[in-house]
Motif scaffolding. Structure first.
Motif, PDB file in Angstrom:
ATOM      1  N   ASP A   9       0.818  -1.204   0.000  1.00 56.98           N
ATOM      2  CA  ASP A   9       0.000   0.000   0.000  1.00 56.98           C
ATOM      3  C   ASP A   9       0.855   1.260   0.000  1.00 56.98           C
ATOM      4  O   ASP A   9       0.341   2.368  -0.173  1.00 56.98           O
ATOM      5  CB  ASP A   9      -0.972   0.014   1.184  1.00 56.98           C
ATOM      6  CG  ASP A   9      -0.289   0.002   2.553  1.00 56.98           C
ATOM      7  OD1 ASP A   9       0.837   0.503   2.680  1.00 56.98           O
ATOM      8  OD2 ASP A   9      -0.901  -0.525   3.502  1.00 56.98           O
ATOM      9  N   SER A  10       2.166   1.098   0.176  1.00 56.12           N
ATOM     10  CA  SER A  10       3.106   2.228   0.115  1.00 56.12           C
ATOM     11  C   SER A  10       4.168   2.040  -0.951  1.00 56.12           C
ATOM     12  O   SER A  10       4.702   3.014  -1.471  1.00 56.12           O
ATOM     13  CB  SER A  10       3.791   2.419   1.476  1.00 56.12           C
ATOM     14  OG  SER A  10       2.866   2.714   2.496  1.00 56.12           O
ATOM     15  N   CYS A  11       4.491   0.780  -1.253  1.00 55.92           N
ATOM     16  CA  CYS A  11       5.558   0.459  -2.216  1.00 55.92           C
ATOM     17  C   CYS A  11       4.986  -0.444  -3.304  1.00 55.92           C
ATOM     18  O   CYS A  11       4.949  -1.667  -3.144  1.00 55.92           O
ATOM     19  CB  CYS A  11       6.723  -0.250  -1.523  1.00 55.92           C
ATOM     20  SG  CYS A  11       7.396   0.616  -0.101  1.00 55.92           S
ATOM     21  N   THR A  12       4.541   0.134  -4.375  1.00 60.21           N
ATOM     22  CA  THR A  12       3.946  -0.644  -5.461  1.00 60.21           C
ATOM     23  C   THR A  12       5.014  -1.440  -6.191  1.00 60.21           C
ATOM     24  O   THR A  12       6.126  -0.952  -6.423  1.00 60.21           O
ATOM     25  CB  THR A  12       3.231   0.293  -6.445  1.00 60.21           C
ATOM     26  OG1 THR A  12       2.265   1.049  -5.720  1.00 60.21           O
ATOM     27  CG2 THR A  12       2.549  -0.499  -7.542  1.00 60.21           C
ATOM     28  N   LEU A  13       4.673  -2.685  -6.560  1.00 59.90           N
ATOM     29  CA  LEU A  13       5.616  -3.561  -7.250  1.00 59.90           C
ATOM     30  C   LEU A  13       5.156  -3.831  -8.675  1.00 59.90           C
ATOM     31  O   LEU A  13       3.945  -3.818  -8.958  1.00 59.90           O
ATOM     32  CB  LEU A  13       5.739  -4.897  -6.503  1.00 59.90           C
ATOM     33  CG  LEU A  13       6.231  -4.841  -5.063  1.00 59.90           C
ATOM     34  CD1 LEU A  13       6.238  -6.245  -4.465  1.00 59.90           C
ATOM     35  CD2 LEU A  13       7.603  -4.205  -4.978  1.00 59.90           C
ATOM     36  N   LEU A  34      11.952  -0.723   6.650  1.00 61.39           N
ATOM     37  CA  LEU A  34      13.099  -0.219   5.885  1.00 61.39           C
ATOM     38  C   LEU A  34      12.711   0.053   4.432  1.00 61.39           C
ATOM     39  O   LEU A  34      13.155   1.043   3.838  1.00 61.39           O
ATOM     40  CB  LEU A  34      14.246  -1.228   5.950  1.00 61.39           C
ATOM     41  CG  LEU A  34      14.872  -1.455   7.328  1.00 61.39           C
ATOM     42  CD1 LEU A  34      15.949  -2.531   7.256  1.00 61.39           C
ATOM     43  CD2 LEU A  34      15.455  -0.157   7.883  1.00 61.39           C
ATOM     44  N   ALA A  35      11.893  -0.823   3.858  1.00 60.27           N
ATOM     45  CA  ALA A  35      11.482  -0.646   2.461  1.00 60.27           C
ATOM     46  C   ALA A  35      10.677   0.635   2.288  1.00 60.27           C
ATOM     47  O   ALA A  35      10.882   1.397   1.334  1.00 60.27           O
ATOM     48  CB  ALA A  35      10.675  -1.852   1.993  1.00 60.27           C
ATOM     49  N   ILE A  36       9.761   0.892   3.206  1.00 68.09           N
ATOM     50  CA  ILE A  36       8.945   2.100   3.106  1.00 68.09           C
ATOM     51  C   ILE A  36       9.796   3.342   3.312  1.00 68.09           C
ATOM     52  O   ILE A  36       9.635   4.355   2.612  1.00 68.09           O
ATOM     53  CB  ILE A  36       7.787   2.039   4.114  1.00 68.09           C
ATOM     54  CG1 ILE A  36       6.814   0.934   3.696  1.00 68.09           C
ATOM     55  CG2 ILE A  36       7.063   3.379   4.205  1.00 68.09           C
ATOM     56  CD1 ILE A  36       5.694   0.677   4.676  1.00 68.09           C
ATOM     57  N   ALA A  37      10.761   3.271   4.239  1.00 65.54           N
ATOM     58  CA  ALA A  37      11.667   4.404   4.457  1.00 65.54           C
ATOM     59  C   ALA A  37      12.501   4.675   3.205  1.00 65.54           C
ATOM     60  O   ALA A  37      12.694   5.833   2.799  1.00 65.54           O
ATOM     61  CB  ALA A  37      12.572   4.136   5.658  1.00 65.54           C
ATOM     62  N   ALA A  38      12.995   3.582   2.562  1.00 63.47           N
ATOM     63  CA  ALA A  38      13.787   3.743   1.343  1.00 63.47           C
ATOM     64  C   ALA A  38      12.942   4.315   0.211  1.00 63.47           C
ATOM     65  O   ALA A  38      13.416   5.144  -0.578  1.00 63.47           O
ATOM     66  CB  ALA A  38      14.381   2.400   0.932  1.00 63.47           C
ATOM     67  N   HIS A  39      11.693   3.882   0.135  1.00 65.75           N
ATOM     68  CA  HIS A  39      10.798   4.388  -0.906  1.00 65.75           C
ATOM     69  C   HIS A  39      10.612   5.894  -0.792  1.00 65.75           C
ATOM     70  O   HIS A  39      10.579   6.610  -1.797  1.00 65.75           O
ATOM     71  CB  HIS A  39       9.451   3.673  -0.804  1.00 65.75           C
ATOM     72  CG  HIS A  39       8.447   4.117  -1.810  1.00 65.75           C
ATOM     73  ND1 HIS A  39       7.468   5.047  -1.531  1.00 65.75           N
ATOM     74  CD2 HIS A  39       8.263   3.776  -3.111  1.00 65.75           C
ATOM     75  CE1 HIS A  39       6.732   5.253  -2.602  1.00 65.75           C
ATOM     76  NE2 HIS A  39       7.176   4.494  -3.576  1.00 65.75           N
ATOM     77  N   HIS A  40      10.522   6.387   0.430  1.00 63.70           N
ATOM     78  CA  HIS A  40      10.343   7.825   0.638  1.00 63.70           C
ATOM     79  C   HIS A  40      11.645   8.598   0.423  1.00 63.70           C
ATOM     80  O   HIS A  40      11.630   9.755  -0.004  1.00 63.70           O
ATOM     81  CB  HIS A  40       9.815   8.093   2.041  1.00 63.70           C
ATOM     82  CG  HIS A  40       8.390   7.667   2.243  1.00 63.70           C
ATOM     83  ND1 HIS A  40       7.361   8.093   1.424  1.00 63.70           N
ATOM     84  CD2 HIS A  40       7.821   6.839   3.159  1.00 63.70           C
ATOM     85  CE1 HIS A  40       6.222   7.555   1.839  1.00 63.70           C
ATOM     86  NE2 HIS A  40       6.473   6.786   2.880  1.00 63.70           N
ATOM     87  N   ARG A  99      13.120   7.507  -9.836  1.00 60.76           N
ATOM     88  CA  ARG A  99      13.796   6.678 -10.845  1.00 60.76           C
ATOM     89  C   ARG A  99      14.712   5.648 -10.190  1.00 60.76           C
ATOM     90  O   ARG A  99      14.814   4.505 -10.656  1.00 60.76           O
ATOM     91  CB  ARG A  99      14.586   7.564 -11.811  1.00 60.76           C
ATOM     92  CG  ARG A  99      13.716   8.360 -12.767  1.00 60.76           C
ATOM     93  CD  ARG A  99      14.562   9.028 -13.851  1.00 60.76           C
ATOM     94  NE  ARG A  99      13.749   9.814 -14.765  1.00 60.76           N
ATOM     95  CZ  ARG A  99      13.452  11.092 -14.607  1.00 60.76           C
ATOM     96  NH1 ARG A  99      13.907  11.741 -13.537  1.00 60.76           N
ATOM     97  NH2 ARG A  99      12.704  11.734 -15.488  1.00 60.76           N
ATOM     98  N   SER A 100      15.380   6.034  -9.127  1.00 56.24           N
ATOM     99  CA  SER A 100      16.277   5.104  -8.425  1.00 56.24           C
ATOM    100  C   SER A 100      15.475   3.983  -7.789  1.00 56.24           C
ATOM    101  O   SER A 100      15.860   2.804  -7.854  1.00 56.24           O
ATOM    102  CB  SER A 100      17.080   5.848  -7.355  1.00 56.24           C
ATOM    103  OG  SER A 100      17.887   6.839  -7.940  1.00 56.24           O
ATOM    104  N   TRP A 101      14.349   4.335  -7.170  1.00 55.54           N
ATOM    105  CA  TRP A 101      13.499   3.311  -6.559  1.00 55.54           C
ATOM    106  C   TRP A 101      12.963   2.348  -7.609  1.00 55.54           C
ATOM    107  O   TRP A 101      12.976   1.129  -7.410  1.00 55.54           O
ATOM    108  CB  TRP A 101      12.335   3.961  -5.811  1.00 55.54           C
ATOM    109  CG  TRP A 101      11.331   2.957  -5.344  1.00 55.54           C
ATOM    110  CD1 TRP A 101      10.160   2.612  -5.956  1.00 55.54           C
ATOM    111  CD2 TRP A 101      11.438   2.108  -4.199  1.00 55.54           C
ATOM    112  NE1 TRP A 101       9.512   1.624  -5.255  1.00 55.54           N
ATOM    113  CE2 TRP A 101      10.274   1.293  -4.177  1.00 55.54           C
ATOM    114  CE3 TRP A 101      12.391   1.968  -3.186  1.00 55.54           C
ATOM    115  CZ2 TRP A 101      10.061   0.348  -3.174  1.00 55.54           C
ATOM    116  CZ3 TRP A 101      12.167   1.026  -2.189  1.00 55.54           C
ATOM    117  CH2 TRP A 101      11.022   0.229  -2.190  1.00 55.54           C
ATOM    118  N   ASP A 102      12.522   2.876  -8.738  1.00 56.23           N
ATOM    119  CA  ASP A 102      11.987   2.026  -9.802  1.00 56.23           C
ATOM    120  C   ASP A 102      13.039   1.050 -10.307  1.00 56.23           C
ATOM    121  O   ASP A 102      12.761  -0.141 -10.501  1.00 56.23           O
ATOM    122  CB  ASP A 102      11.495   2.889 -10.969  1.00 56.23           C
ATOM    123  CG  ASP A 102      10.229   3.659 -10.640  1.00 56.23           C
ATOM    124  OD1 ASP A 102       9.649   3.429  -9.550  1.00 56.23           O
ATOM    125  OD2 ASP A 102       9.822   4.508 -11.465  1.00 56.23           O
TER     126      ASP A 102
END
Length: 329
Positions: free
Chosen positions: A149-153, A280-286, A291-294
């Motif tokens: 719900d915060s990090c779409t895959l 950690l994943a949600i923190a990294a997403h923010h 482009r880096s996250w994608d």
């Protein structure tokens, strides 16, 4: 039996019991039922097929049929609890399934089916349970979402869209119900080794390595390799990625412990993200540029296919997406 009221436990368990849990046939739902019964609560463990939860039956655990796409079964389950206890003390909305496939190929029918279970059915069950909770001036709803719900895959568009919607509805309920003594909590699991993941893996295997269209074959094969890693079959892909995924993937008990906390804590947090990698994943997403996250997400979840340019081909409109049979978490 329905007219005989079962005494609600006194002491620490009193404010939250009885607890109705959806999706108890496997995984997180089953582990949560075991945990809460062990902690002294009266639990109603539900599933679409009652036989799937018969092993949970006991002195403080009753099993019921409940299908989130069947209004009659939802009404019947809520009525049983209310006739025996007066109200549902805590509702744990855990049941769900994942629609996997490229967004371009997703049909309107499949998207509706995804939302029917993960959003509309969950929302309707809340509506059925809330009048008695409000009348009692107390109650709790624990919704099991996803870090999706915060990090779409990639390939998870329908599923993560449904979890985005559930999160919004959860937060709306939290604000609207607070004046009536009803607490709403969202639990957001990360990668968990459950039959939910295994059902996806079996679905991909059953369809073979050929995707719904050549443009997406490589991505589907890459995702199948990732599922192998999550299910501890690391030979399917790069050793580093396999090791990483196997180490961060947790068992359902980790989420069950968190759900138990969300259900019983006097002042629970609005959101619980479990295990550590979810936070950690949600923190990294923010923190990362989009482009880096994608790029990182494509590499991790699609492998080399995430970095390769897609082959050119014919338009894909109207091709079917794959559905993972309605497995519960």
């Amino acid at each position: 039996m329905l007219n005989q009221r079962i005494p609600t436990p006194r002491g620490p368990a009193a404010p939250v019991s009885p607890i109705l849990i959806t999706g108890c046939s496997t995984g997180i739902g089953r582990a949560t039922a075991h945990r809460l019964v062990h902690d002294g609560h009266f639990v109603y463990a539900t599933a679409r097929t009652p036989e799937a939860v018969k092993e949970l039956r006991g002195a403080t655990c009753r099993t019921l049929r409940l299908d989130l796409t069947d209004e009659a079964s939802m009404r019947a389950a809520v009525e049983v609890v209310e006739q025996e206890h007066g109200r549902i003390g805590t509702l744990v909305n855990n049941a769900g399934y994942a629609e996997i496939g490229p967004a371009e190929l997703l049909t309107t029918e499949r998207l509706r089916l995804q939302f029917e279970t993960n959003v509309f059915g969950t929302w309707r069950l809340c509506q059925l349970a809330l009048p008695a909770m409000r009348a009692a001036g107390t109650g709790r709803i624990v919704n099991v979402g996803s870090i999706g719900d915060s990090c779409t895959l990639p390939l998870w568009g329908a599923y993560t869209a449904s979890k985005h919607a559930l999160k919004a509805l959860n937060d709306t309920l939290r604000m609207e119900l607070a004046p009536y003594g009803i607490t709403t909590v969202l639990v957001e699991p990360g990668l968990i080794d459950t039959h939910f993941a295994a059902a996806i893996d079996q679905n991909i295997t059953r369809h073979g390595t050929d995707g719904p269209h050549p443009a997406y074959d490589a991505q589907m094969r890459g995702f199948g390799a990732v599922l192998g890693d999550v299910l501890s079959r690391g030979a399917t892909s790069a050793r580093l990625r396999a090791t990483l995924l196997q180490r961060i993937t947790q068992k359902p008990d980790a989420v069950a412990r968190t759900i138990a906390t969300a259900a019983t804590a006097p002042r629970p947090h609005p959101h619980y993200r479990v295990p550590l990698h979810a936070r950690l994943a949600i923190a990294a997403h923010h923190a990362l540029p989009a482009r880096s996250w994608d790029a990182l997400t494509r590499l991790l979840f699609l492998g080399r296919a995430g970095a390769a340019a897609p082959p050119r081909g014919a338009p894909l409109a109207g091709a079917p997406a794959r559905r993972v049979p309605g497995g519960e978490r």
